[in-house]
Each structure stands twice: as structure tokens, then as C-alpha cells.
Design a protein around this motif. Structure first.
Motif, short mmCIF file in Angstrom:
data_model
loop_
_atom_site.label_atom_id
_atom_site.label_comp_id
_atom_site.label_asym_id
_atom_site.label_seq_id
_atom_site.Cartn_x
_atom_site.Cartn_y
_atom_site.Cartn_z
N GLN A 72 -9.03 16.09 4.72
CA GLN A 72 -7.91 16.83 4.90
C GLN A 72 -7.15 16.56 5.46
O GLN A 72 -5.72 17.32 4.57
N THR A 128 -7.07 21.46 13.20
CA THR A 128 -6.89 21.60 11.82
C THR A 128 -8.48 22.78 11.21
O THR A 128 -7.64 23.80 10.56
N VAL A 129 -9.00 22.26 11.57
CA VAL A 129 -10.42 23.26 11.95
C VAL A 129 -10.57 24.62 12.39
O VAL A 129 -10.82 25.74 11.57
N VAL A 185 -16.59 29.60 13.10
CA VAL A 185 -15.87 28.50 11.61
C VAL A 185 -17.00 28.66 10.50
O VAL A 185 -17.42 29.22 9.34
N TYR A 223 -8.59 27.22 10.50
CA TYR A 223 -8.64 27.11 9.17
C TYR A 223 -8.55 28.12 8.28
O TYR A 223 -8.25 28.11 7.12
N TYR A 252 -5.60 27.76 6.02
CA TYR A 252 -5.67 26.76 4.51
C TYR A 252 -7.07 28.01 3.22
O TYR A 252 -7.00 27.76 2.55
N PHE A 269 -10.87 24.57 3.20
CA PHE A 269 -11.82 25.05 4.25
C PHE A 269 -11.98 23.47 4.84
O PHE A 269 -13.11 23.09 4.24
N PRO A 270 -11.74 23.38 6.12
CA PRO A 270 -11.41 22.41 6.47
C PRO A 270 -12.71 22.56 7.34
O PRO A 270 -13.18 23.26 8.15
#
Length: 189
Positions: A127, A142-143, A177, A146, A149, A154-155
Motif C-alpha cells: 500500500q 487505508t483499508v 470491504v 478502500y 482507491y 483494492f487495499p
């Protein structure tokens, strides 16, 4: 592509830093639509040469909702870790991926895969490398972000069994997610 993969599999640029020696693990095809970029192989994958051929890989395939056959079909999934070789053991787990691999090989591989529709970034190293300044301060942020992004990246957190605490602490991950990830993977398959 075959020449590039051969060159990667014969790579020794960081061999003096690898306790088990070089054994680059990578899988790619010009038709690959999805790229999995994780950290680096563990000892089991180093020994077998099968990317994600361990408990983390089993969990990852469950998260993606794909069979082993689909996951290991390189015309569907390319697998290129941040470090292609097992980096060695650290104080609290494996060492970070060697920093030589991604700058040396990633762009050359990506350039040979014109059909990529999604890059799954697993863990902080992938990432930070790919998202750079747009990555959040923590992996969790970050996730959780998502959608920012998509559609390209796709983190995800690492699917290691050691991450059970993180998964328990973040129930939104499975509900929100993973359901979106499964939808996207299903559409691309």
C-alpha cells in the motif's frame, strides 16, 4: 513475458541478504486481469515455490471467493510480491520484503499485462509503495477508505492467521470491504 519471468526467477541481486538464498516466487501472464501484490513469501512458500501456498493463501482465496484453480490460473491472477524471495526471520516474524525487488521488476511486469483491471494491495508495504502520499496514516484507515482507491487498487490487510485480533476488532472489514471485493472479483472472472 516468458523471458521476463525467467529473468526474475534467476534474479540474485540481494542474495547476500537472504538467509535461505534466492528463490523468487512470481506468477504472471499477458492476459492477467487481477494482480495480487503482497509482502514476500514465507518459509513454506519459499520451499514449495507455490505463491500463497500456505494458511494465509487459503484465507486470501476465501476472501476473494475463488477456487484454487482460478487463483492459480495466471491468465486471471498475476501474483507479484513486494519482495519475490523469503527475506529471513526477524524478532517478531519475517523481515520486511527486500527493497530491491519492486523497483527492479514490478513496472516491467505490469507493462507486459495490458488487461489489468484491479490490483489488490495486501499489507502496508504494498500500500505504501503503490498508494504513496494518498495512503492513510495506518493500514486500518487505508483499508477502511478502500473506495477512494477504486477502481484501480483494492487495499487489504494481510490474511495471516496472526491477524485474527485485527479482524475481530474491525468487523466492518468482513461486512463491507470483503463483500465489495467479492463482487468485483466475481465481475472480473
Amino acid at each position: 513475458m516468458q523471458n521476463l519471468l525467467k529473468d526474475i526467477r534467476q534474479c540474485t541481486i540481494c542474495k547476500e541478504h537472504l538467509s535461505l538464498g534466492p528463490n523468487p516466487v512470481v506468477s504472471a501472464h499477458p492476459k492477467s486481469k487481477i494482480v495480487i501484490i503482497g509482502q514476500a513469501p514465507g518459509t513454506k512458500v519459499h520451499a514449495s515455490g507455490i505463491p500463497w501456498g500456505d494458511a494465509s493463501g487459503k484465507q486470501l482465496r476465501k476472501w476473494l471467493n475463488v477456487s484454487d484453480d482460478d487463483f492459480y490460473d495466471d491468465s486471471k491472477f498475476a501474483i507479484m510480491p513486494m519482495g519475490f524471495c523469503y527475506p529471513g526471520k526477524g524478532k517478531s516474524g519475517d523481515l520486511p520484503p527486500r527493497p530491491e525487488c519492486a523497483p527492479q521488476w514490478h513496472q516491467a511486469l505490469l507493462d507486459k499485462m495490458p488487461n489489468i483491471e484491479l490490483i489488490v494491495l495486501i499489507g502496508l508495504y504494498a500500500q505504501n509503495y503503490y498508494l504513496g502520499d494518498i495512503a492513510k496514516k495506518t493500514l486500518t484507515e487505508t483499508v477502511k477508505s478502500y473506495k477512494e482507491y477504486l477502481p484501480h487498487y483494492f487495499p487489504l490487510p494481510h490474511p495471516s492467521p496472526r491477524n485474527r485480533f485485527w479482524l475481530t476488532k474491525n468487523p466492518w472489514f468482513e461486512k463491507e470491504v470483503l463483500s465489495e471485493l467479492k463482487r468485483r472479483i466475481d465481475r472480473l472472472m
